[in-house]
Design a protein around this motif. Structure first.
Motif, PDB file in Angstrom:
ATOM      1  N   LEU A 169      -5.172  -2.773  -7.531  1.00  0.00           N
ATOM      2  CA  LEU A 169      -3.499  -2.322  -6.804  1.00  0.00           C
ATOM      3  C   LEU A 169      -3.983  -0.449  -7.210  1.00  0.00           C
ATOM      4  O   LEU A 169      -4.153  -0.307  -8.378  1.00  0.00           O
ATOM      5  N   PRO A 170      -2.908  -0.016  -6.755  1.00  0.00           N
ATOM      6  CA  PRO A 170      -2.817   1.675  -7.460  1.00  0.00           C
ATOM      7  C   PRO A 170      -2.152   1.462  -8.747  1.00  0.00           C
ATOM      8  O   PRO A 170      -1.007   0.763  -9.056  1.00  0.00           O
ATOM      9  N   SER A 179       1.173  -0.937  -0.020  1.00  0.00           N
ATOM     10  CA  SER A 179       0.157  -0.628   0.330  1.00  0.00           C
ATOM     11  C   SER A 179       0.610   1.203  -0.268  1.00  0.00           C
ATOM     12  O   SER A 179       1.270   1.830   1.007  1.00  0.00           O
ATOM     13  N   PRO A 180       0.801   2.062  -1.255  1.00  0.00           N
ATOM     14  CA  PRO A 180       2.086   2.928  -0.935  1.00  0.00           C
ATOM     15  C   PRO A 180       1.645   3.635  -0.421  1.00  0.00           C
ATOM     16  O   PRO A 180       2.589   4.539   0.488  1.00  0.00           O
ATOM     17  N   ASP A 221      -0.417  -6.237 -13.576  1.00  0.00           N
ATOM     18  CA  ASP A 221      -0.212  -4.959 -13.725  1.00  0.00           C
ATOM     19  C   ASP A 221      -1.276  -4.494 -14.870  1.00  0.00           C
ATOM     20  O   ASP A 221      -1.649  -3.320 -14.828  1.00  0.00           O
ATOM     21  N   ARG A 222      -2.093  -5.005 -14.717  1.00  0.00           N
ATOM     22  CA  ARG A 222      -3.442  -4.990 -15.414  1.00  0.00           C
ATOM     23  C   ARG A 222      -4.548  -4.644 -14.212  1.00  0.00           C
ATOM     24  O   ARG A 222      -5.197  -4.079 -14.231  1.00  0.00           O
ATOM     25  N   LYS A 223      -3.770  -4.482 -12.915  1.00  0.00           N
ATOM     26  CA  LYS A 223      -4.319  -4.393 -11.795  1.00  0.00           C
ATOM     27  C   LYS A 223      -6.224  -5.136 -10.707  1.00  0.00           C
ATOM     28  O   LYS A 223      -6.377  -4.307 -10.724  1.00  0.00           O
ATOM     29  N   GLN A 224      -6.400  -5.461 -12.204  1.00  0.00           N
ATOM     30  CA  GLN A 224      -7.647  -6.221 -12.186  1.00  0.00           C
ATOM     31  C   GLN A 224      -7.752  -7.164 -10.712  1.00  0.00           C
ATOM     32  O   GLN A 224      -8.842  -7.259  -9.847  1.00  0.00           O
ATOM     33  N   ILE A 225      -6.523  -8.628 -10.612  1.00  0.00           N
ATOM     34  CA  ILE A 225      -6.277  -8.670  -9.796  1.00  0.00           C
ATOM     35  C   ILE A 225      -4.435  -8.731  -8.949  1.00  0.00           C
ATOM     36  O   ILE A 225      -4.392  -8.127  -9.336  1.00  0.00           O
ATOM     37  N   HIS A 226      -4.713  -9.487  -7.750  1.00  0.00           N
ATOM     38  CA  HIS A 226      -3.441  -8.980  -7.066  1.00  0.00           C
ATOM     39  C   HIS A 226      -2.946 -10.694  -7.036  1.00  0.00           C
ATOM     40  O   HIS A 226      -3.773 -11.124  -5.903  1.00  0.00           O
ATOM     41  N   ILE A 227      -2.513 -10.758  -7.158  1.00  0.00           N
ATOM     42  CA  ILE A 227      -1.555 -11.817  -6.870  1.00  0.00           C
ATOM     43  C   ILE A 227       0.035 -11.472  -6.057  1.00  0.00           C
ATOM     44  O   ILE A 227       0.979 -10.964  -6.179  1.00  0.00           O
ATOM     45  N   THR A 228       0.864 -12.936  -5.309  1.00  0.00           N
ATOM     46  CA  THR A 228       2.421 -12.765  -5.107  1.00  0.00           C
ATOM     47  C   THR A 228       2.806 -14.347  -5.309  1.00  0.00           C
ATOM     48  O   THR A 228       2.133 -14.953  -4.753  1.00  0.00           O
TER      49      THR A 228
END
Lengths: 480, 480
Positions: free
Chosen positions: B30-31, A108-109, B426-433
């Motif tokens: 994601l921002p 979270s920037p 990069d598409r910021k639709q979902i976030h994974i690690t």
């Protein structure tokens, strides 16, 4: 509970806590319960089915309140102040809803960046040297820790790691340096958390004697370093205190700082309580010498209206702490690493709440002037209490009153004062905690609550006088 | 800000956070900001005069939201779940208003006693052996820590202190035992916080190899102990994990427990994520063997709807930790000492918030059944995602799906998967690690948010398929 139910419940609870704080003087500051009072009233286990909100809500008053010590009663004068303000509670609602865990920038920037800015804002309010701030674009910067204990421990670990690295680079052999050669210094007046950090970090801590003002002096430190070096030990850290818990004494950081620089020792300054006062120009001189320190800590969650937990730690070289902690699994890596700090490297836990929102809300809604006024009110009230004490020859003031703490005794034995302190607390009208100063059992009167006013000081003074008369009379009868 | 202004502001903010959470799917998870986005928009320093609430309130949407990673978006599938629930936010409002610092019983009896009862409630929900509970009236009991990292560190320090005491009592000479003789064990799959705790406590940690299921086995531990003893080292602690961060693997605690008992070594179990699932009878068998452990930790602030921070640690003998930390200044003494635990002895910081209120609110408002349903929903959704993966031959599942985590890869190189993971984020639709499992770069898909539903899993799966097609096409073109 869905959002519709929450909207209603939250509004009901907001009204409840406002009523609680508005009418807190109606409750005895100390509870009248015995150990295990609650266990007797609670079910043995969690309910199988969810209960309605009203049941939980009603149990706050029924089960929790009878067991509360009311820290925000204007009649609470124990320990040191603990912050509590409406702007801070507001921020925590938002923090809870956002619920981010800001261990890295990408996590979270906003969480990382607001903390950097708020630590800079506060650093500027304290007039800290530029090197401690992110805005210098150097190695310095601030981080929110949970408590001053954690700040001391983090600092000690950073200093330990730096000391070992220095030794390793100066040793030609591959020999490992045993930790028991390292020694750190504090004073006999330092907070117990310094001794504790030493236990945890497996470091020897020497508590040095203070002068007659309970202040650690440079020459005392210098002498200790010389002695220890002669014994083959390796001094690496000094922890100085501004505003001790016992008596709000101030170590001489100008002198100590010079010795630390000469000897190449890390200087950490713990100003957990007093630090907030340094935002007022008239108290800033106590912080002179901070330019020689490597790290500085104060607790906005004590005296700056930012609710617990928010302990502010500034480092001149944050990389020294980051290096001590560095562990780098793939699931925590991200693209922007190295461009901006990842706070996980500057603290013991991995997870962290979005705590800088509290700082932002409080600093903006009060403004610097509002916070200065608040500090000045507390100091003024402490002096008013001091003036009252001076009118009554049965009392003696132990140490000079500088900020919001008054230390005093009934003229007489430790036993008498212990009995006196207990009698005061047993009446539950006000709450104080004792201390031991120069070997003597001493009473501490701290101005604590945000809403403490002159009438509350008069109320406390009346209690002190009434109970003094009782105790002295009883004492006289026993002696006869 | 007075109580009247707070009542209004709080109600406005409550509505805002409800709207935020109700409509969170409308925001990219994601921002799109670059480092230092916020600094550019904030003033350099705190305002001199207080600002109106409306200015601060408006800046939440303007300045904070653009920099948020939305951890409670149903499209957040990174790391592990982090708890967030309305009952918990309610409790935090009350915690903030009460603002007590519960380091000792007298500092607020309700704060200590509710924590004791809630740790017993939760211990019973997990069917922990009676020895871990206060209700046994033995040496056991639970304590809320900030994080699993802290729980591991606290445990390590307790175990270290016990080990040194044992050695001291068995040595006839006065020789000090160097810490570098002590050795603790974990596995290569353990969380990075174990290695970190070792750094802090100045203890050697050996990360042992696991079997093909990424599970640490008893014989591996036994062999390591034998080797180390032969080298003159002193094994004193093993940290086993139930539900690793990499792949949700389970160490074999039945086997490990036997070895630890035979060798008289402290066994600590870290079930930070998976622990919450053990309240469901069908998953409780993973905890078999806990009866041989000395300490057990799980994070209700991960998967049990109790907001951060709330990490639950149970000890069979809490006095072993208390002894390691024992520092006893006069200002913290009280009359009832010894009759009931003082929690300050069971944690690193001195201060502590009234965190058990969150447990009480959540356990009562959801009930055991409500929490079980929540766990089961997450596991079901993970299996649904697993089933989707199985329909597409471009993917391979890395490890068996047991709880709410799915580990998988695009068939192909690490480089391909790294590119894939980056393209998804990069598409910021979902976030994974990502993670590294058996040396291979692997994707992790965790069901995280309280409000994640089947449609969100379908949404994610659609993203995975779309991006896979793109990446594989690009890859094909590059290869040509």
């Amino acid at each position: 509970m869905d959002s519709k139910q929450f909207r209603e419940a939250a509004k009901q609870l907001v009204d409840y806590v406002c009523d609680y704080l508005d009418n807190i003087r109606d409750r005895p500051v100390l509870p009248s319960v015995e150990p295990f009072y609650l266990e007797k009233q609670l079910p043995d286990s969690a309910p199988e089915d969810g209960e309605p909100w009203e049941s939980v809500f009603n149990d706050i008053e029924k089960l929790i309140m009878p067991g509360m010590t009311h820290w925000h009663s204007p009649r609470f004068h124990a320990y040191f102040p603990t912050a509590n303000s409406y702007p801070s509670i507001l921020a925590d609602i938002l923090t809870g809803a956002l619920g981010c865990i800001g261990f890295t920038w990408i996590a979270s920037p906003a969480c990382t960046e607001l903390e950097m800015s708020m630590m800079d804002w506060l650093g500027k309010m304290l007039n800290l040297p530029e090197e401690f701030l992110f805005s210098s674009r150097g190695n310095g910067g601030g981080v929110i820790q949970g408590t001053a204990s954690e700040a001391t421990l983090v600092t000690m670990l950073g200093a330990r790691s730096q000391a070992l690295a220095k030794l390793a680079s100066s040793c030609s052999s591959n020999q490992s340096i045993p930790l028991d050669k390292l020694v750190a210094y504090c004073s006999t007046q330092s907070h117990s958390s310094v001794e504790r950090a030493g236990l945890l970090a497996a470091i020897t801590i020497r508590a040095l004697e203070t002068d007659e003002n309970l202040s650690l002096r440079g020459e005392t430190l210098e002498k200790a370093i010389k002695e220890d070096k002669a014994k083959g030990l390796i001094p690496f850290l000094a922890v100085a205190t501004l505003g001790t818990t016992n008596s709000c004494a101030f170590d001489n950081i100008v002198e100590i700082g010079e010795i630390c620089q000469k000897e190449d020792i890390w200087l950490h300054i713990d100003a957990a309580y007093a630090g907030s006062a340094f935002i007022c120009p008239e108290y800033r001189h106590y912080l002179n010498g901070v330019e020689k320190a490597d790290s500085f800590n104060m607790n906005p969650h004590k005296w700056m209206l930012i609710n617990f937990d928010c302990s502010a730690l500034w480092l001149k070289n944050r990389h020294l702490v980051a290096n001590a902690f560095n562990v780098d699994p793939v699931y925590l890596k991200h693209d922007k690493q190295g461009q901006i700090p990842d706070y996980r490297h500057l603290q013991i836990p991995l997870g962290r709440r979005f705590r800088s929102l509290k700082m932002w809300f409080v600093l903006r809604l009060y403004g610097v002037k509002g916070l200065q006024e608040y500090i000045r009110k507390h100091v003024r009230l402490a002096h008013e209490f001091e003036a009252m004490l001076k009118t009554d020859s049965r009392f003696e003031i132990e140490q000079p009153v500088v900020l919001g703490l008054v230390t005093f005794r009934l003229k007489g034995s430790d036993e008498l004062n212990e009995k006196y302190s207990k009698a005061i607390n047993d009446r539950k009208q006000i709450h104080i905690t004792p201390s031991r100063i120069n070997g003597r059992y001493t009473l501490r009167f701290a101005v604590c609550a945000r809403t403490t006013e002159q009438d509350d000081i008069k109320f406390a003074w009346n209690e002190f006088q009434t109970v003094a008369s009782q105790i002295l009379k009883e004492n006289e009868q026993t002696t006869k």
